[in-house]
Structures are given as structure tokens and as C-alpha cells.
Design an enzyme around this catalytic site. Structure first.
Site, PDB file in Angstrom:
ATOM      1  N   ARG A  89      -3.342 -10.185   4.900  1.00 18.75           N
ATOM      2  CA  ARG A  89      -3.715 -10.237   3.472  1.00 18.75           C
ATOM      3  C   ARG A  89      -2.518  -9.740   2.665  1.00 18.75           C
ATOM      4  O   ARG A  89      -2.058  -8.616   2.864  1.00 18.75           O
ATOM      5  CB  ARG A  89      -4.935  -9.346   3.253  1.00 18.75           C
ATOM      6  CG  ARG A  89      -5.488  -9.384   1.835  1.00 18.75           C
ATOM      7  CD  ARG A  89      -6.713  -8.475   1.721  1.00 18.75           C
ATOM      8  NE  ARG A  89      -7.271  -8.504   0.384  1.00 18.75           N
ATOM      9  CZ  ARG A  89      -6.819  -7.779  -0.631  1.00 18.75           C
ATOM     10  NH1 ARG A  89      -5.799  -6.957  -0.482  1.00 18.75           N
ATOM     11  NH2 ARG A  89      -7.401  -7.868  -1.818  1.00 18.75           N
ATOM     12  N   LYS A 126       0.837  -1.215   0.000  1.00 17.16           N
ATOM     13  CA  LYS A 126       0.000   0.000   0.000  1.00 17.16           C
ATOM     14  C   LYS A 126       0.865   1.256   0.000  1.00 17.16           C
ATOM     15  O   LYS A 126       2.047   1.203   0.321  1.00 17.16           O
ATOM     16  CB  LYS A 126      -0.977  -0.047   1.178  1.00 17.16           C
ATOM     17  CG  LYS A 126      -2.089  -1.058   0.876  1.00 17.16           C
ATOM     18  CD  LYS A 126      -3.228  -1.064   1.841  1.00 17.16           C
ATOM     19  CE  LYS A 126      -4.298  -2.032   1.312  1.00 17.16           C
ATOM     20  NZ  LYS A 126      -5.302  -2.368   2.313  1.00 17.16           N
TER      21      LYS A 126
HETATM   22  N1  HH2 Z   1      -7.265  -4.076   0.623  1.00 17.09           N
HETATM   23  C1  HH2 Z   1      -7.559  -4.102  -0.698  1.00 17.09           C
HETATM   24  C2  HH2 Z   1      -8.635  -4.860  -1.173  1.00 17.09           C
HETATM   25  N2  HH2 Z   1      -9.355  -5.631  -0.332  1.00 17.09           N
HETATM   26  N3  HH2 Z   1      -9.791  -6.428   1.841  1.00 17.09           N
HETATM   27  C3  HH2 Z   1      -9.513  -6.436   3.143  1.00 17.09           C
HETATM   28  N4  HH2 Z   1     -10.230  -7.195   3.979  1.00 17.09           N
HETATM   29  N5  HH2 Z   1      -8.495  -5.682   3.673  1.00 17.09           N
HETATM   30  C4  HH2 Z   1      -7.720  -4.876   2.889  1.00 17.09           C
HETATM   31  O1  HH2 Z   1      -6.826  -4.180   3.425  1.00 17.09           O
HETATM   32  C5  HH2 Z   1      -7.999  -4.843   1.488  1.00 17.09           C
HETATM   33  C6  HH2 Z   1      -9.069  -5.643   0.993  1.00 17.09           C
HETATM   34  C7  HH2 Z   1      -6.735  -3.305  -1.662  1.00 17.09           C
HETATM   35  O2  HH2 Z   1      -5.708  -4.095  -2.204  1.00 17.09           O
HETATM   36  P1  HH2 Z   1      -5.780  -4.786  -3.649  1.00 17.09           P
HETATM   37  O3  HH2 Z   1      -6.884  -5.782  -3.706  1.00 17.09           O
HETATM   38  O4  HH2 Z   1      -4.456  -5.323  -4.007  1.00 17.09           O
HETATM   39  O5  HH2 Z   1      -6.025  -3.580  -4.629  1.00 17.09           O
HETATM   40  P2  HH2 Z   1      -7.261  -3.169  -5.539  1.00 17.09           P
HETATM   41  O6  HH2 Z   1      -8.375  -2.736  -4.630  1.00 17.09           O
HETATM   42  O7  HH2 Z   1      -6.705  -2.040  -6.371  1.00 17.09           O
HETATM   43  O8  HH2 Z   1      -7.659  -4.363  -6.362  1.00 17.09           O
END
Ligand code: HH2
Length: 320
Positions: A293, A258
């Protein structure tokens, strides 16, 4: 020291009675509250929280902030799912909508078009539970029908239909905190007391879910690092995770790659964010997180084994 063959390879197995959590009872607002969670139940079984678990991220999106487009082809996504499972993740988190800062909501049809070709083949090929990362009850419902076991809702069950979808099939759930929505959440996040407000929000959503029939042991909570939070807000939450863990539910933390990791670690490049992500995950675990995660599954799993062993050895010293 006892070494054992685990089915993921050679790994030091923590003695069963040495749960590497830092808290049993904690004082919040002057009173002792619930014991740290010990299991997390989902549709396909339960996850025993006697060690730190890794939730591996699989984004089947064209635009996710760190890996957008990499796994949008179903074959690549299925291959990556197998890798995530082999690398020791305990849960596979599949998402068809990016919720990065500034992103707009994707229509449900499009989100399902991305998830559908990947989900069923992956359910057949891997034996770890699959969570569906979605804010939409219609996506959650279809994914659960296809074999997903957990719903990971970054909107904290904001749509009342979501709770019913989850309770009907006894799925596990991650209730996450977000201030605002992804489009505007990072513009000027504001809190008088970020830890108290996030904890209060999560407690309220847990109560609502329980009232609508979701089982207590099925509910995990997540402070939502980076979702409507400044760097300082993220740091305050990570430092005070024990106040969130004191809700008595498994605590999930997503710090992987992040932007606050980039800011603090001194490099914006995605490939330079692993060390900072692992550092933040390690400290999150020391402060009460149960599940991390992560995108970099193999590295995070290895790091968490070491963190768990250090935390467990503290109990050997009578350090609790
Ligand atoms: N962060 C993201 C997405 N889902 N779910 C939970 N429970 N906790 C988190 O911190 C979280 C999440 C963001 O990361 P990512 O899926 O890699 O990115 P994007 O939303 O751009 O797909």
C-alpha cells in the site's frame, strides 16, 4: 530476457511459472503450514499474485498524516485516482477518515460526505478494483453499492456487522491488526511476542470471517505497521512476515511515509520519506508480502518490478 508491451507501458514480464514468492510451505510452531496465497478474489474479479501488486492510496480527508487536504476537493481526488491507475496500481484504496496516531473517529455522515462525490465517477473511469478504507459497516455497505470491490478495515472487522456486509456481496477484504485505537495506540504499545500476537489475532479474525460466510480467497491480511507499534515492533513484523504469509492469505503491507521511516531514515520531512518507504517495501516483499500500500505509486511500481525480477531469478538458480 523477454520484454513485452504491458498495457501500462513497456515492462519485463516474469515467466508465468516463476512466482516470485520466497515460500511455498513454511514451518510455524514446528509444523508445515499453508502454501503462500496465489490469488486474491474481490467483487470484480481476482488478482493473481504472480507479481507484487501496489495498492495506491487516495485520502479524501482534510487531515491525513502525509497528504491531508491535498485531495479533499472531488475534482483533485478524481484526477489523482486516474493518475494512480495509469501509474500501474492494481488497486485504488479510497479513505474518508484519517486513522493517524491521535486522530478521533469521524462521524459516518461526514466520512460519507467526503467519499461519495469521488467514488462513483472513479468507478466509471478506472478499471482496477477499488477498496474502501473504512472501519464503519454503513460506509462499507454504501461504497460497495456504488461499485467498490474490497473493504479495507484497519480495525480488523471489530464491528460484527462488517463481516455480514462483506459476505452478502462477496467483496474482498483486508483484515488489519491494530492494538488499541488511533487516539491512543502510539502512547505505549506493548507485546510479549509481537509476531505471534499479531499472527494469532489475524488467524482468529480470518476464522470468524469464514464462519460468517466470507470466502477464503477473498480474505487478505495486514500486520498493521504503525498501528499500536513501536519502531522495534514494526521491524520485527517486517522481518518475520513469512509467519504472517504462512496463514495462507495474501499479505498487504503499508509502510509508505510512516513515522518509523522518518525516524530510521534520518529526516522527518514528508518529501524525504520515499527512499525509506521503498526500501521497507522491497524487504517486505522479500519476506512474503504480496501487496504494497503506497502513496508514491509510480516509484513503488517500478521498484517492485525490479524486486520481483531478482526474487524470480533466485528460483532460476535452484535457490529454493
Ligand atoms: N495505513 C493507513 C491507512 N490504512 N490500511 C491498511 N490495510 N494498511 C495500512 O498500513 C494502512 C491502512 C495510514 O496511512 P494513510 O491512509 O496515508 O494515513 P491516514 O490514516 O492519516 O489517512
Amino acid at each position: 530476457m523477454e520484454e513485452e508491451d504491458s498495457h501500462r507501458g513497456l515492462a519485463y514480464r516474469l515467466p508465468a511459472n516463476k512466482v516470485p514468492r520466497t515460500l511455498k510451505y513454511v514451518a510455524v510452531d514446528g509444523r508445515l503450514v499453508a502454501e503462500s496465497a496465489r490469488i486474491w478474489r474481490n467483487r470484480s474479479g481476482e488478482i493473481v499474485l504472480d507479481r507484487t501488486h501496489v495498492m495506491g492510496v487516495l485520502n479524501v480527508t482534510p487531515d491525513s498524516f502525509s497528504d491531508g487536504g491535498r485531495y479533499s476537493a472531488p475534482e483533485a481526488a478524481i484526477q489523482r485516482a486516474l493518475e494512480i491507475s495509469e501509474q500501474g496500481a492494481s488497486i485504488l484504496d479510497i479513505g474518508g477518515e484519517s486513522t493517524r496516531p491521535g486522530s478521533a473517529m469521524v462521524p459516518a455522515e461526514e466520512e460519507w460526505r467526503r467519499v461519495d462525490p469521488v467514488l462513483q465517477p472513479v468507478v466509471r473511469k478506472i478499471d482496477i478494483p477499488i477498496s474502501i478504507d473504512t472501519r464503519k459497516p454503513e460506509i462499507a455497505e454504501k461504497a460497495l453499492e456504488r461499485g467498490a470491490a474490497i473493504v479495507n478495515d484497519v480495525s480488523g472487522l471489530s464491528d460484527p456487522r462488517m463481516v455480514r456486509v462483506i459476505s452478502r456481496v462477496r467483496a474482498g477484504v483486508v483484515v488489519m491488526h491494530m492494538q488499541g485505537d488511533p487516539m491512543t495506540m502510539q502512547k505505549a504499545p506493548q507485546y510479549a511476542d509481537v509476531v505471534g500476537e499479531v499472527r494469532g489475532f489475524l488467524a482468529g479474525r480470518v476464522e470468524a470471517a469464514l464462519k460468517d460466510g466470507v470466502e477464503r480467497h477473498a480474505i487478505a491480511v495486514d500486520p498493521g505497521v504503525g498501528f499500536g507499534k513501536s519502531v522495534e515492533h514494526n521491524l520485527a513484523l517486517l522481518r518475520n512476515l513469512d509467519a504472517i504469509a504462512a496463514l495462507g492469505h495474501p499479505v498487504i503491507v503499508g509502510v509508505s511515509r510512516k513515522s518509523f521511516i522518518a525516524r530510521l531514515g534520518g529526516s522527518e520531512r514528508m518529501e524525504d520519506r520515499l527512499a525509506g518507504s521503498v526500501a521497507a517495501a522491497t524487504l517486505a516483499v522479500a519476506h512474503g508480502a504480496h501487496v504494497i500500500r503506497a502513496h508514491d505509486v509510480a516509484e513503488t511500481v517500478r521498484a517492485m518490478r525490479v524486486a520481483d525480477a531478482i526474487l524470480a531469478s533466485r528460483q532460476d538458480d535452484g535457490g529454493l
